[in-house]
Design an enzyme around this catalytic site. Structure first.
Site, PDB file in Angstrom:
ATOM      1  N   GLU A   1      11.310  -6.839  -9.220  1.00  0.00           N
ATOM      2  CA  GLU A   1      10.601  -5.627  -9.634  1.00  0.00           C
ATOM      3  C   GLU A   1      11.528  -4.718 -10.435  1.00  0.00           C
ATOM      4  O   GLU A   1      12.341  -3.980  -9.861  1.00  0.00           O
ATOM      5  CB  GLU A   1      10.123  -4.845  -8.397  1.00  0.00           C
TER       6      GLU A   1
ATOM      7  N   GLU B   1      12.225   1.813  -3.656  1.00  0.00           N
ATOM      8  CA  GLU B   1      11.973   3.150  -3.093  1.00  0.00           C
ATOM      9  C   GLU B   1      12.777   3.367  -1.815  1.00  0.00           C
ATOM     10  O   GLU B   1      13.236   4.476  -1.528  1.00  0.00           O
ATOM     11  CB  GLU B   1      10.464   3.342  -2.860  1.00  0.00           C
TER      12      GLU B   1
ATOM     13  N   GLY C   1       5.001   1.611 -10.874  1.00  0.00           N
ATOM     14  CA  GLY C   1       4.154   2.804 -10.865  1.00  0.00           C
ATOM     15  C   GLY C   1       4.142   3.571 -12.173  1.00  0.00           C
ATOM     16  O   GLY C   1       3.687   4.714 -12.217  1.00  0.00           O
TER      17      GLY C   1
ATOM     18  N   GLY D   1       1.465  -2.720  -6.290  1.00  0.00           N
ATOM     19  CA  GLY D   1       1.375  -1.408  -5.656  1.00  0.00           C
ATOM     20  C   GLY D   1       0.022  -0.774  -5.940  1.00  0.00           C
ATOM     21  O   GLY D   1      -0.981  -1.082  -5.290  1.00  0.00           O
ATOM     22  N   GLY D   2      -0.032   0.083  -6.950  1.00  0.00           N
ATOM     23  CA  GLY D   2      -1.225   0.862  -7.269  1.00  0.00           C
ATOM     24  C   GLY D   2      -2.526   0.065  -7.284  1.00  0.00           C
ATOM     25  O   GLY D   2      -3.518   0.469  -6.661  1.00  0.00           O
TER      26      GLY D   2
ATOM     27  N   TRP E   1       0.816  -1.222   0.000  1.00  0.00           N
ATOM     28  CA  TRP E   1       0.000   0.000   0.000  1.00  0.00           C
ATOM     29  C   TRP E   1       0.850   1.273   0.000  1.00  0.00           C
ATOM     30  O   TRP E   1       0.326   2.367  -0.179  1.00  0.00           O
ATOM     31  CB  TRP E   1      -0.931   0.012   1.221  1.00  0.00           C
ATOM     32  N   LYS E   2       2.138   1.104   0.266  1.00  0.00           N
ATOM     33  CA  LYS E   2       3.045   2.261   0.323  1.00  0.00           C
ATOM     34  C   LYS E   2       2.493   3.325   1.275  1.00  0.00           C
ATOM     35  O   LYS E   2       1.858   2.983   2.267  1.00  0.00           O
ATOM     36  CB  LYS E   2       3.302   2.805  -1.094  1.00  0.00           C
TER      37      LYS E   2
ATOM     38  N   SER F   1       3.674  -2.502 -12.116  1.00  0.00           N
ATOM     39  CA  SER F   1       2.501  -2.231 -12.956  1.00  0.00           C
ATOM     40  C   SER F   1       1.680  -3.487 -13.256  1.00  0.00           C
ATOM     41  O   SER F   1       1.168  -3.640 -14.361  1.00  0.00           O
ATOM     42  CB  SER F   1       2.921  -1.523 -14.250  1.00  0.00           C
TER      43      SER F   1
HETATM   44  P1  PGA Z   1       3.059  -0.789  -8.869  1.00  0.00           P
HETATM   45  O1  PGA Z   1       4.099  -0.966  -7.635  1.00  0.00           O
HETATM   46  O2  PGA Z   1       2.200  -2.026  -8.902  1.00  0.00           O
HETATM   47  O3  PGA Z   1       2.277   0.444  -8.533  1.00  0.00           O
HETATM   48  O4  PGA Z   1       3.879  -0.645 -10.106  1.00  0.00           O
HETATM   49  C1  PGA Z   1       4.716  -2.193  -7.368  1.00  0.00           C
HETATM   50  C2  PGA Z   1       5.618  -2.091  -6.162  1.00  0.00           C
HETATM   51  O5  PGA Z   1       6.293  -1.065  -5.995  1.00  0.00           O
HETATM   52  O6  PGA Z   1       5.684  -3.012  -5.332  1.00  0.00           O
END
Ligand code: PGA
Length: 255
Positions: free
Chosen positions: A167, A97, A173, A233-234, A10-11, A212
């Site tokens: 990743e 990140e 993202g 993520g998103g 979820w960041k 993504s």
């Molecule tokens: P994303 O992020 O699905 O938004 O590309 C993946 C992640 O950073 O784990």
């Protein structure tokens, strides 16, 4: 056979209301779904709330980071024991990140890996190359170096029961996902690299793809033999989208 693992990262997103709505939505959407481990990693602030909401659910609780110290004068940090006390078992480490914005080195990430294992928690160990490294043809070497940081510090057996998330940084993202074929090729290379040290560990280790992943492309990844789920993520911030990805993994790996 490896059970696929689909995890939502979820960041830095959430509020009490959003956590409640999203988890209740997920419980509805995923009711009765079998053959996939589903995990979510909300911000640590919301672990207690998430733990309570998940009490009657198979959804696994996780977190996005951990420190290398157990306790003491480490302002702002969180220990494995704290995560464990709130029911979080699957802990993301080495996310690009954190490597980028917090200068986390391969060695530092390996230290976190060891501390999680020691604490009986499951590392979700992120690796992956930047766009420049990808264009320079360095993807395999970068992934091998990142995996070797753990193997050299802790031995290949440390990967037993752990999860690796491949990743590609340029795919995170951006909506610019790796093709399923390219991802499969890298996953197979990572597995072969581990197999050089221990074939049994390599055969069993779960390797997720991340970057993504959406309901529209998820099935194409899970159709690949070396892609054992996804770190999302998103799309993990929407219950229907995340559940669709989890269901695609369960469906693809059923055979
Ligand atoms: P994303 O992020 O699905 O938004 O590309 C993946 C992640 O950073 O784990």
């Amino acid at each position: 056979m490896r059970q696929p693992v689909v995890m939502g990262n979820w960041k830095l997103n959430g509020s009490k209301e959003m956590v409640k709505d999203l988890i209740e939505g997920l419980k509805n959407e995923l009711n009765g779904v079998e053959g996939v481990d589903v995990a979510i990693a909300p911000p640590v602030m919301y672990l207690a709330q998430a733990e309570a909401l998940l009490a009657d659910s198979n959804i696994i609780l996780g977190a996005q980071n951990v420190d290398v110290n157990a306790q003491g004068a480490f302002t702002g940090d969180i220990s494995p024991a704290m995560l464990k006390e709130f029911g979080a078992s699957h802990i993301i480490i080495g996310h690009s990140e954190r490597r980028e914005y917090h200068n986390e080195s391969d060695e530092f990430v390996a230290k976190k890996f060891g501390f999680l294992k020691e604490s009986g928690l499951t590392p979700v160990f992120c690796i992956g190359e930047s766009e420049a490294q990808n264009e320079a043809g360095e993807t395999e070497a970068v992934c091998a170096r990142q995996v070797d940081a753990v193997i050299n510090a802790l031995g290949v057996e440390a990967l037993e029961g752990a999860i690796i998330a491949y990743e590609p940084i340029w795919a995170i993202g951006t909506g610019k996902a790796a093709t399923a074929e390219d991802a499969q090729r890298i996953h197979a290379t990572i597995r072969a690299h581990i197999a050089e040290k221990n074939a049994d560990v390599a055969a069993k280790v779960v390797i997720q793809y991340g970057g993504s992943v959406k309901p529209e492309n998820a099935a194409s990844y899970f159709a690949q033999p070396d892609i054992d789920g996804a770190l999302v993520g998103g799309a993990s911030l929407d219950a229907a989208s995340f559940a669709a990805i989890a269901k695609a993994a369960a469906e693809a790996k059923k055979a």
